[in-house]
Design a protein around this motif. Sequence first.
Motif, PDB file in Angstrom:
ATOM      1  N   GLN A  21       0.893  -1.311  -0.096  1.00  0.00           N
ATOM      2  CA  GLN A  21      -0.049   0.024   0.127  1.00  0.00           C
ATOM      3  C   GLN A  21       0.896   1.083  -0.132  1.00  0.00           C
ATOM      4  N   LYS A  22       2.029   1.348   0.832  1.00  0.00           N
ATOM      5  CA  LYS A  22       2.846   2.337   0.758  1.00  0.00           C
ATOM      6  C   LYS A  22       3.652   2.506  -0.647  1.00  0.00           C
ATOM      7  N   ASP A  25       1.002   4.122  -2.761  1.00  0.00           N
ATOM      8  CA  ASP A  25       0.920   5.669  -2.458  1.00  0.00           C
ATOM      9  C   ASP A  25       1.948   6.262  -3.117  1.00  0.00           C
ATOM     10  N   THR A  28       1.314   6.424  -6.842  1.00  0.00           N
ATOM     11  CA  THR A  28       0.391   7.682  -7.031  1.00  0.00           C
ATOM     12  C   THR A  28       0.963   8.998  -7.013  1.00  0.00           C
ATOM     13  N   THR A  29       1.981   9.121  -6.018  1.00  0.00           N
ATOM     14  CA  THR A  29       2.498  10.823  -5.821  1.00  0.00           C
ATOM     15  C   THR A  29       3.399  10.814  -7.134  1.00  0.00           C
TER      16      THR A  29
END
Length: 328
Positions: A21-22, A25, A28-29
């Motif tokens: 999940q990290k 993320d 996504t960034t």
Amino acid sequence: MAEQKNKFKPTAQQELPPALQKVFDQATTLEWITVIYIASVIVVMMLTMQSSQAMKATWLEDVLSIIPGISFLVARRFYNRPPNEQFPFGYHRCYSIAFQLGAFALLFLGLFLFYDSFSTLLKEEHPTIGSITIWGHRIWMGWIMIAALLYSCIPSIFLGQKKLPLSDKLHNKILFTDAHTQQADWQTAMAAIVGILGVGLGFWWADSAAACFISISIIIDGFQRLKGAVEDLIDQVPTNLENSKKHPLVEKTYRYFDKQSWVKEVRIRMREAGEIFFTEVFVVPKSMDKLFENMEAAHDEVRKLDWKMHDVVIIPVREFSEELDESK
């Protein structure tokens, strides 16, 4: 009894492991940064391209290169929605659809650019690259165009390097395509720079020739990506990110069942839906003794092989049909 049913209920809503999940993320960034950066590149290139075919080709490629990033950001809003009566398998194929749309656009653009550039070459149209005055100094626009090209490729290379390992961990093909394309942007930029310098040295054909080279590169990339996207959508066996070989989880799953003492024969059908795999396991059991207990235990163990093993269905059969004999 209700608890037994829940064991085998398709789990179409996927939660990534906390570590991944990290990673998701981070990806996504990076995609948000990429979209904003490419938007600025599009503006800079549009303001500086003048009549150069090579600059036009590079600008159009930049316009299309924003599609994977936007597609990733849009798809992430939908892919993990829970299943419903109309979509019982969930929305995981959002990434596959986004991948296909981006690939088709890339191929179409490449074909259009090749036609446009080759036509210009045949017509012997001579591009003109003028000069501008900045703070009292006369500057050839070619140098400004080259600076714009360097701005369009150098940050992209580093963004691509950052995304590649993340795409591998997430098994996300649109993220991989975006990363791979950005890493290769320097080739397009260098071709355009050669074309601009050629015009400056008096070789009028260099600009259109560079644009043709760029368009051929786009056509090849677009065709390969469209081929991979279509194969995924028609449920080919799961592959690695390059679509060059079968994913090792297929063999790993087969070996697990083949070694089980209660399994006489096994066949596996596995398909890819975005980042995850849906798996059907057909087994010929050696006996009916504790069959359901064995199937339940195997189901739970196979799900633990990898986070991508999302929905696993085990089906006992008396013998294999001809169709199943074609499966592994």
